[in-house]
Scaffold this motif. Structure first.
Motif, PDB file in Angstrom:
ATOM      1  N   ASP A   5       0.818  -1.213   0.000  1.00 55.67           N
ATOM      2  CA  ASP A   5       0.000   0.000   0.000  1.00 55.67           C
ATOM      3  C   ASP A   5       0.850   1.261   0.000  1.00 55.67           C
ATOM      4  OD1 ASP A   5       0.604  -0.920   2.777  1.00 55.67           O
ATOM      5  OD2 ASP A   5      -0.133   1.098   3.211  1.00 55.67           O
ATOM      6  N   GLN A   6       2.165   1.110   0.250  1.00 52.14           N
ATOM      7  CA  GLN A   6       3.075   2.257   0.275  1.00 52.14           C
ATOM      8  C   GLN A   6       4.010   2.169  -0.928  1.00 52.14           C
ATOM      9  OE1 GLN A   6       3.190   4.738   2.796  1.00 52.14           O
ATOM     10  NE2 GLN A   6       1.326   3.771   3.599  1.00 52.14           N
ATOM     11  N   TRP A   7       4.340   3.310  -1.503  1.00 50.69           N
ATOM     12  CA  TRP A   7       5.320   3.312  -2.587  1.00 50.69           C
ATOM     13  C   TRP A   7       6.671   2.796  -2.108  1.00 50.69           C
ATOM     14  CZ3 TRP A   7       4.412   3.339  -7.590  1.00 50.69           C
ATOM     15  CH2 TRP A   7       3.175   3.835  -8.037  1.00 50.69           C
ATOM     16  N   SER A   8       6.948   2.945  -0.800  1.00 47.73           N
ATOM     17  CA  SER A   8       8.221   2.432  -0.272  1.00 47.73           C
ATOM     18  C   SER A   8       8.250   0.906  -0.228  1.00 47.73           C
ATOM     19  CB  SER A   8       8.496   3.011   1.124  1.00 47.73           C
ATOM     20  OG  SER A   8       7.412   2.766   1.996  1.00 47.73           O
ATOM     21  N   ASP A   9       7.105   0.266  -0.415  1.00 48.00           N
ATOM     22  CA  ASP A   9       7.090  -1.199  -0.591  1.00 48.00           C
ATOM     23  C   ASP A   9       7.549  -1.581  -1.998  1.00 48.00           C
ATOM     24  OD1 ASP A   9       5.851  -1.521   1.937  1.00 48.00           O
ATOM     25  OD2 ASP A   9       3.845  -1.333   1.057  1.00 48.00           O
ATOM     26  N   THR A  41       5.054  -4.632  -9.919  1.00 47.43           N
ATOM     27  CA  THR A  41       4.602  -4.184  -8.605  1.00 47.43           C
ATOM     28  C   THR A  41       3.154  -3.707  -8.674  1.00 47.43           C
ATOM     29  OG1 THR A  41       5.318  -1.889  -8.926  1.00 47.43           O
ATOM     30  CG2 THR A  41       6.948  -3.415  -8.018  1.00 47.43           C
ATOM     31  N   PHE A  42       2.477  -3.795  -7.551  1.00 52.77           N
ATOM     32  CA  PHE A  42       1.067  -3.403  -7.469  1.00 52.77           C
ATOM     33  C   PHE A  42       0.847  -2.538  -6.235  1.00 52.77           C
ATOM     34  CE2 PHE A  42       1.348  -7.133 -10.070  1.00 52.77           C
ATOM     35  CZ  PHE A  42       0.524  -6.803 -11.140  1.00 52.77           C
ATOM     36  N   LYS A  43       0.242  -1.394  -6.473  1.00 47.89           N
ATOM     37  CA  LYS A  43       0.034  -0.382  -5.426  1.00 47.89           C
ATOM     38  C   LYS A  43      -1.419  -0.383  -4.964  1.00 47.89           C
ATOM     39  CE  LYS A  43       0.423   3.614  -3.145  1.00 47.89           C
ATOM     40  NZ  LYS A  43      -0.849   3.512  -2.388  1.00 47.89           N
ATOM     41  N   LEU A  44      -1.634  -0.830  -3.745  1.00 45.84           N
ATOM     42  CA  LEU A  44      -2.966  -0.745  -3.143  1.00 45.84           C
ATOM     43  C   LEU A  44      -3.207   0.653  -2.596  1.00 45.84           C
ATOM     44  CD1 LEU A  44      -2.982  -4.157  -1.261  1.00 45.84           C
ATOM     45  CD2 LEU A  44      -4.646  -3.465  -3.006  1.00 45.84           C
ATOM     46  N   PRO A  45      -4.476   1.025  -2.456  1.00 47.89           N
ATOM     47  CA  PRO A  45      -4.770   2.362  -1.909  1.00 47.89           C
ATOM     48  C   PRO A  45      -4.424   2.469  -0.421  1.00 47.89           C
ATOM     49  CG  PRO A  45      -6.809   1.111  -2.247  1.00 47.89           C
ATOM     50  CD  PRO A  45      -5.696   0.292  -2.844  1.00 47.89           C
ATOM     51  N   ASP A  46      -3.973   3.611  -0.021  1.00 47.29           N
ATOM     52  CA  ASP A  46      -3.828   3.959   1.404  1.00 47.29           C
ATOM     53  C   ASP A  46      -3.670   5.448   1.564  1.00 47.29           C
ATOM     54  OD1 ASP A  46      -3.426   4.290   4.056  1.00 47.29           O
ATOM     55  OD2 ASP A  46      -1.741   2.903   4.242  1.00 47.29           O
ATOM     56  N   PRO A  47      -4.756   6.142   1.810  1.00 49.74           N
ATOM     57  CA  PRO A  47      -4.667   7.590   2.022  1.00 49.74           C
ATOM     58  C   PRO A  47      -4.544   7.969   3.499  1.00 49.74           C
ATOM     59  CG  PRO A  47      -6.960   6.974   1.754  1.00 49.74           C
ATOM     60  CD  PRO A  47      -6.150   5.683   1.771  1.00 49.74           C
ATOM     61  N   MET A  48      -4.240   7.008   4.381  1.00 56.05           N
ATOM     62  CA  MET A  48      -4.263   7.293   5.817  1.00 56.05           C
ATOM     63  C   MET A  48      -2.902   7.635   6.413  1.00 56.05           C
ATOM     64  SD  MET A  48      -7.066   4.572   7.235  1.00 56.05           S
ATOM     65  CE  MET A  48      -5.982   3.156   7.040  1.00 56.05           C
ATOM     66  N   TYR A  49      -1.857   7.061   5.842  1.00 53.16           N
ATOM     67  CA  TYR A  49      -0.515   7.374   6.378  1.00 53.16           C
ATOM     68  C   TYR A  49       0.552   7.177   5.302  1.00 53.16           C
ATOM     69  CZ  TYR A  49      -0.410   2.259   7.236  1.00 53.16           C
ATOM     70  OH  TYR A  49      -0.466   0.896   7.114  1.00 53.16           O
ATOM     71  N   TYR A  50       1.695   7.751   5.568  1.00 56.54           N
ATOM     72  CA  TYR A  50       2.810   7.724   4.605  1.00 56.54           C
ATOM     73  C   TYR A  50       4.065   7.192   5.288  1.00 56.54           C
ATOM     74  CZ  TYR A  50       6.413   9.243   1.370  1.00 56.54           C
ATOM     75  OH  TYR A  50       7.486   9.258   0.509  1.00 56.54           O
ATOM     76  N   ILE A  51       4.698   6.215   4.657  1.00 54.36           N
ATOM     77  CA  ILE A  51       5.951   5.648   5.173  1.00 54.36           C
ATOM     78  C   ILE A  51       7.007   5.757   4.083  1.00 54.36           C
ATOM     79  CG2 ILE A  51       7.105   3.558   6.001  1.00 54.36           C
ATOM     80  CD1 ILE A  51       4.393   2.610   7.075  1.00 54.36           C
ATOM     81  N   SER A  52       8.132   6.364   4.418  1.00 49.37           N
ATOM     82  CA  SER A  52       9.175   6.557   3.388  1.00 49.37           C
ATOM     83  C   SER A  52      10.199   5.434   3.418  1.00 49.37           C
ATOM     84  CB  SER A  52       9.877   7.894   3.596  1.00 49.37           C
ATOM     85  OG  SER A  52      10.513   7.902   4.852  1.00 49.37           O
TER      86      SER A  52
END
Lengths: 237, 237
Positions: free
Chosen positions: B212-216, B226-237
């Protein structure tokens, strides 16, 4: 004056794509913009209404503004010591210029891409600026960063592209790189990566890179940071 | 049984985030999901209502489904000859498991991240599965691809994570990689890139990678796709 054309196409109803048009189109657009849904040739037929309202309403413009605002914040935060060799790469179609007047007449990507008709439209030189990108362009220049246009348009479209860019407010650039015959058959990602490599080898630092396609932003020598503008109308690999 | 908890949290009103809540929140979410808006610590306060409705309504689930459907289509298209060494990397939080019950009680990311409270929630082992990911997991396994969980959860959360995963339907895996002390202070992107490199060095082929994070998904050894799931709740770098 054609710079306001993009506004004139707004539907009277206003709202930027109602969920009534189908949540699945909303999710399809999410999938496209996040680079999950790739390699597609036309938008789902049932999404013409949704995508049309999205593109002609306020949401497309507001989405674009979030991106260019973020780009500007980033650009202003840079510590630019390498004077004269800092560049910002702008894609052209659906980034610098908008082909929305064309796509509004061609059902927003429901029809398969027709290179003859599209090139006829390009040859008129009537594409308006995407206003958010024009604003970013002016601010990038004012920060002392040079602009490089890197486009999948071909060399034989150079003159009309230059005229079109200037007529809508893009008056200066370091380079306008069009797709030469040697890249025929290469993907946009391969072509653009190769051209960015040449920029870097020539001593430029690519401070930023903005485009509407992931193929503008992925690959190699992508730049210090990339910015993805919305485009749910077509896909280029 | 807690697997239905994610459904029970749906608001009675149903709709997945009305534009009335503010188009700017819609565009902020676009900016986040496309990796334009980065490095943020809390969601905009005025977007609590919009994000809450998005997460608890149908749109989050439909967005997730577009991603996992695309992932499955891709997985099925693979020509897997390297038997026994093909893996699919799944992130855990907001990918394999959902912390929505926690975030629904903590204003969907308006509050700054509180590790004490969040770890208390994790220690209960009550996180439901994200149903779309569970479905993908089962289908990935049925294709003969092994599953690797790669999570920012720490080693001391191994037992509860295993119990939680099993209790909601994830019964088997090749590896469950948690963040060891040696990666303390490293970004998620650094930590996950290093762990994926180890997988590749051990002879695995990373056929797919979902998070869910681009850092994944960014960095090195990211996987074939790669596949990006939605997550508008938090950001992890």
């Amino acid at each position: 004056m054609i710079t306001n054309q993009i506004h004139l196409l707004r539907p009277k109803s206003g709202a930027g794509g109602s969920p009534i048009d189908g949540v699945s189109c909303l999710s399809w657009r999410f999938g496209v913009e996040t680079n999950n849904v790739i390699g597609w040739t036309t938008i789902p037929e049932e999404c013409e209404g949704y995508i049309g309202h999205y593109m002609l309403g306020s949401e497309y413009r507001k989405d674009s503004e979030v991106v260019t605002n973020e780009a500007l914040l980033y650009a202003k935060s840079l510590n630019l010591s390498n004077h004269g060799k800092n560049v910002w790469v702008f894609d052209v179609d659906e980034t610098t210029l908008s082909n929305l007047p064309y796509y509004a007449e061609h059902v927003f990507g429901v029809e398969p891409y027709n290179s003859t008709l599209f090139n006829e439209w390009v040859s008129k030189g009537n594409a308006p600026a995407l206003p958010e990108s024009l604003k970013l362009y002016n601010e990038i220049l004012s920060l002392g960063i040079k602009v490089v246009f890197l486009t999948g348009r071909t060399e034989n479209q150079r003159a009309v592209s230059e005229t079109n860019l200037k007529s809508v407010g893009y008056h200066t650039w370091e380079k306008l790189i069009l797709k030469g015959a040697s890249f025929s058959g290469k993907t946009a990602e391969e072509y653009k990566s190769a051209q960015r490599k040449e920029l870097v080898n020539a001593g430029y630092r690519i401070a930023g890179n903005i485009g509407d396609q992931w193929s503008d932003l992925l690959g190699t020598y992508t730049g210090d940071r990339t910015f993805k503008l919305p485009d749910p109308m077509y896909y280029i690999s």
